[in-house]
Design a protein around this motif. Structure first.
Motif, PDB file in Angstrom:
ATOM      1  N   LEU A  58       0.815  -1.054   0.125  1.00  0.00           N
ATOM      2  CA  LEU A  58       0.063  -0.006   0.062  1.00  0.00           C
ATOM      3  C   LEU A  58       0.884   1.277   0.043  1.00  0.00           C
ATOM      4  O   LEU A  58       0.508   2.151  -0.698  1.00  0.00           O
ATOM      5  CB  LEU A  58      -1.005   0.150   1.163  1.00  0.00           C
ATOM      6  CG  LEU A  58      -1.934  -1.281   1.194  1.00  0.00           C
ATOM      7  CD1 LEU A  58      -2.725  -1.139   2.646  1.00  0.00           C
ATOM      8  CD2 LEU A  58      -2.891  -0.969   0.200  1.00  0.00           C
ATOM      9  N   CYS A  59       2.066   1.112   0.789  1.00  0.00           N
ATOM     10  CA  CYS A  59       3.030   2.402   1.050  1.00  0.00           C
ATOM     11  C   CYS A  59       3.547   2.528  -0.335  1.00  0.00           C
ATOM     12  O   CYS A  59       3.747   3.795  -1.179  1.00  0.00           O
ATOM     13  CB  CYS A  59       4.069   1.846   1.602  1.00  0.00           C
ATOM     14  SG  CYS A  59       3.480   2.541   3.377  1.00  0.00           S
ATOM     15  N   HIS A  60       3.731   1.490  -1.154  1.00  0.00           N
ATOM     16  CA  HIS A  60       4.661   1.751  -2.346  1.00  0.00           C
ATOM     17  C   HIS A  60       3.792   2.197  -3.326  1.00  0.00           C
ATOM     18  O   HIS A  60       4.139   3.138  -4.081  1.00  0.00           O
ATOM     19  CB  HIS A  60       5.240   0.216  -2.557  1.00  0.00           C
ATOM     20  CG  HIS A  60       6.390   0.303  -3.602  1.00  0.00           C
ATOM     21  ND1 HIS A  60       6.165   0.478  -4.827  1.00  0.00           N
ATOM     22  CD2 HIS A  60       7.548   0.193  -3.404  1.00  0.00           C
ATOM     23  CE1 HIS A  60       7.611   0.503  -5.298  1.00  0.00           C
ATOM     24  NE2 HIS A  60       8.507   0.289  -4.223  1.00  0.00           N
ATOM     25  N   GLU A  61       2.474   1.952  -3.421  1.00  0.00           N
ATOM     26  CA  GLU A  61       1.511   2.438  -4.247  1.00  0.00           C
ATOM     27  C   GLU A  61       1.107   3.922  -4.157  1.00  0.00           C
ATOM     28  O   GLU A  61       1.125   4.600  -4.806  1.00  0.00           O
ATOM     29  CB  GLU A  61       0.216   1.678  -4.312  1.00  0.00           C
ATOM     30  CG  GLU A  61       0.373   0.307  -5.203  1.00  0.00           C
ATOM     31  CD  GLU A  61      -0.770  -0.795  -4.357  1.00  0.00           C
ATOM     32  OE1 GLU A  61      -1.706  -0.206  -3.602  1.00  0.00           O
ATOM     33  OE2 GLU A  61      -0.589  -2.090  -4.441  1.00  0.00           O
ATOM     34  N   GLN A  62       1.206   4.239  -2.921  1.00  0.00           N
ATOM     35  CA  GLN A  62       1.100   5.621  -2.743  1.00  0.00           C
ATOM     36  C   GLN A  62       2.585   6.519  -2.824  1.00  0.00           C
ATOM     37  O   GLN A  62       2.433   7.414  -2.280  1.00  0.00           O
ATOM     38  CB  GLN A  62       0.441   5.583  -1.201  1.00  0.00           C
ATOM     39  CG  GLN A  62      -0.978   5.353  -0.797  1.00  0.00           C
ATOM     40  CD  GLN A  62      -1.148   4.858   0.442  1.00  0.00           C
ATOM     41  OE1 GLN A  62      -0.384   5.136   1.205  1.00  0.00           O
ATOM     42  NE2 GLN A  62      -2.256   4.088   0.611  1.00  0.00           N
ATOM     43  N   ASN A  63       3.481   5.636  -3.371  1.00  0.00           N
ATOM     44  CA  ASN A  63       4.484   6.559  -3.823  1.00  0.00           C
ATOM     45  C   ASN A  63       5.444   7.097  -2.434  1.00  0.00           C
ATOM     46  O   ASN A  63       6.036   7.963  -2.548  1.00  0.00           O
ATOM     47  CB  ASN A  63       4.375   7.841  -4.621  1.00  0.00           C
ATOM     48  CG  ASN A  63       4.210   7.118  -6.216  1.00  0.00           C
ATOM     49  OD1 ASN A  63       4.992   6.204  -6.562  1.00  0.00           O
ATOM     50  ND2 ASN A  63       3.283   7.682  -6.767  1.00  0.00           N
ATOM     51  N   LYS A  64       5.076   6.288  -1.590  1.00  0.00           N
ATOM     52  CA  LYS A  64       5.833   6.959  -0.241  1.00  0.00           C
ATOM     53  C   LYS A  64       6.903   6.220  -0.033  1.00  0.00           C
ATOM     54  O   LYS A  64       7.674   6.036   1.060  1.00  0.00           O
ATOM     55  CB  LYS A  64       5.099   6.836   0.954  1.00  0.00           C
ATOM     56  CG  LYS A  64       3.813   7.969   1.163  1.00  0.00           C
ATOM     57  CD  LYS A  64       3.060   7.890   2.594  1.00  0.00           C
ATOM     58  CE  LYS A  64       1.609   8.713   2.265  1.00  0.00           C
ATOM     59  NZ  LYS A  64       0.727   7.950   3.129  1.00  0.00           N
ATOM     60  N   CYS A  65       7.467   5.346  -0.910  1.00  0.00           N
ATOM     61  CA  CYS A  65       8.270   4.342  -0.553  1.00  0.00           C
ATOM     62  C   CYS A  65       9.521   4.438  -1.965  1.00  0.00           C
ATOM     63  O   CYS A  65       9.645   3.375  -2.360  1.00  0.00           O
ATOM     64  CB  CYS A  65       7.765   2.852  -0.546  1.00  0.00           C
ATOM     65  SG  CYS A  65       8.442   1.655   0.521  1.00  0.00           S
ATOM     66  N   VAL A  66      10.182   5.456  -1.783  1.00  0.00           N
ATOM     67  CA  VAL A  66      10.759   5.820  -2.925  1.00  0.00           C
ATOM     68  C   VAL A  66      11.955   4.847  -2.963  1.00  0.00           C
ATOM     69  O   VAL A  66      12.946   4.665  -1.865  1.00  0.00           O
ATOM     70  CB  VAL A  66      11.171   7.223  -2.917  1.00  0.00           C
ATOM     71  CG1 VAL A  66      12.255   7.469  -4.337  1.00  0.00           C
ATOM     72  CG2 VAL A  66      10.006   8.148  -3.303  1.00  0.00           C
ATOM     73  N   CYS A  67      12.743   4.391  -3.664  1.00  0.00           N
ATOM     74  CA  CYS A  67      13.823   3.479  -3.917  1.00  0.00           C
ATOM     75  C   CYS A  67      14.819   4.287  -4.514  1.00  0.00           C
ATOM     76  O   CYS A  67      14.937   4.666  -5.861  1.00  0.00           O
ATOM     77  CB  CYS A  67      13.822   2.425  -4.693  1.00  0.00           C
ATOM     78  SG  CYS A  67      12.505   1.191  -4.159  1.00  0.00           S
TER      79      CYS A  67
END
Lengths: 146, 214
Positions: free
Chosen positions: A95-104
């Motif tokens: 969910l975090c990744h989809e909300q773009n809060k999990c930048v690599c």
């Protein structure tokens, strides 16, 4: 990072503690660590923590657990309950990744690439068992940072 | 060249760790009396290179302090022991993988108490992590385990009534107590991640002051 995921770490940790000695004893390779070679997870910038946590949980779910069968049904049950916990945590991280809060960033991509190189440098069963035996390295890092 | 290794192996080779003072211990090989000598080596997991512990070379005791060598608790370690007697030797016998962060035991906290007429105030101090020398920098286990909490037990010696508190900070004020009464306090450390806990400390007893009005 901004992505605070509440994880049932105690559940995963107690499941792992129950099989740690058995699983680690199956790993004779001392001069290589999947997660810590050549640099410890603890050296990673905390801004990239969310990405690496998400990617590592995906690594365990997609690559590791399926190759961790043993002749011991008790150990196998513990492994599958750990795997189930990882699945639910990975879903939260998704969910975090989809909300773009999990930048690599570059660092995490480099670190993850090294982990895959370490993993693919061994035959799949040895690599999976070694990765499973290193769960305390992952848990120590995730818990310390959270 | 390598001696012919037909000596029975050291037994029960393991790390015993308290507050991250990490000591390698073992039992002498079966059936060997006095005169057995030992060598010790250790390695960092993931690096794998065995390193001899010079201070534990040809020792006759069955322990070796590896606290200094294993002080980085973000790493894991192995250690190994070999026995020698009358020109014979044993195999190298290894420990399980040792993780100082999760495999150490924690001492109970130090408890100090003071009282007024109707309250007791308790101050708790977590033990320090092992350090190389007394002059070395003190690191509280609170810094190592941010999730460290205290369980505190307070017993009314007269009524035998007991209260249990779980607190995160290190001070506790227990109000509304009976004047002129003895209370005994004991405390335990509880770490949530990773899951660790100390035993309860010994009891520290104190009396509340007598009621001035009475």
């Amino acid at each position: 990072g901004p992505c605070r995921v509440s994880m049932s770490m105690a559940e995963i940790r107690s499941g792992f503690n129950a099989i740690k000695a058995n699983i680690q004893a199956r790993d004779p390779i001392r001069n290589l660590s999947i997660l810590s070679y050549p640099h410890s997870l603890h050296k990673v910038k905390s801004s990239e923590r969310c990405c690496i946590t998400h990617q590592l949980f995906t690594f365990y779910v997609d690559k590791v657990f399926k190759h961790c069968r043993t002749e011991d049904s008790y150990i196998n049950r513990k492994i599958s309950s750990i795997a189930n916990s990882f699945l639910s945590v990975r879903r939260n991280l998704e969910l975090c990744h989809e909300q773009n809060k999990c930048v690599c960033g570059q660092e995490s991509l480099g670190k993850l690439k090294q982990i895959l190189v370490n993993y693919e440098g061994l035959n799949v069963t040895s690599a999976a068992m070694k990765s499973l035996g290193e769960l305390d390295i992952l848990l120590d890092w995730v818990e310390k940072e959270s | 060249g390598e001696l012919y290794c037909s000596l029975p192996n050291p037994r029960n080779v393991r790390f015993e760790s308290v507050n991250m003072k990490n000591v390698l211990r073992w039992s002498a090989p079966e059936g060997t009396g006095d005169g057995v000598l030992y060598k010790v080596k250790y390695s960092v997991y993931g690096v794998g290179k065995w390193i001899r512990k010079l201070e534990c070379r040809n020792i006759n005791r069955t322990w070796c302090d590896l606290s200094s060598e294993t002080s980085d608790y973000e790493e894991q370690y192995y250690a190994s022991v070999k026995a020698f007697l009358n020109g014979r030797c044993s195999d190298w016998i290894e420990t399980a993988r040792f993780n100082p962060l999760t495999d150490t035991k924690i001492d109970p906290p130090v408890v100090s108490v003071s009282s007024t007429e109707k309250s007791i105030s308790i101050i708790l101090t977590a033990p320090e992590k092992w350090k190389r020398s007394p002059e070395g920098e003190s690191v509280s286990l609170l810094q190592v385990y941010p999730g460290l909490q205290y369980n505190v037990s307070v017993l009314n010696k007269k009524t035998k009534k007991r209260w249990l508190f779980s607190i995160s900070n290190n001070t506790l004020l227990v109000p509304w107590l009976e004047p002129g009464t003895a209370y005994c306090v004991s405390a335990q450390i509880h770490v949530t991640t990773p899951l660790l806990h100390s035993g309860f400390s010994k009891e520290y007893c104190i009396s509340t002051l007598k009621d001035k009005v009475a």
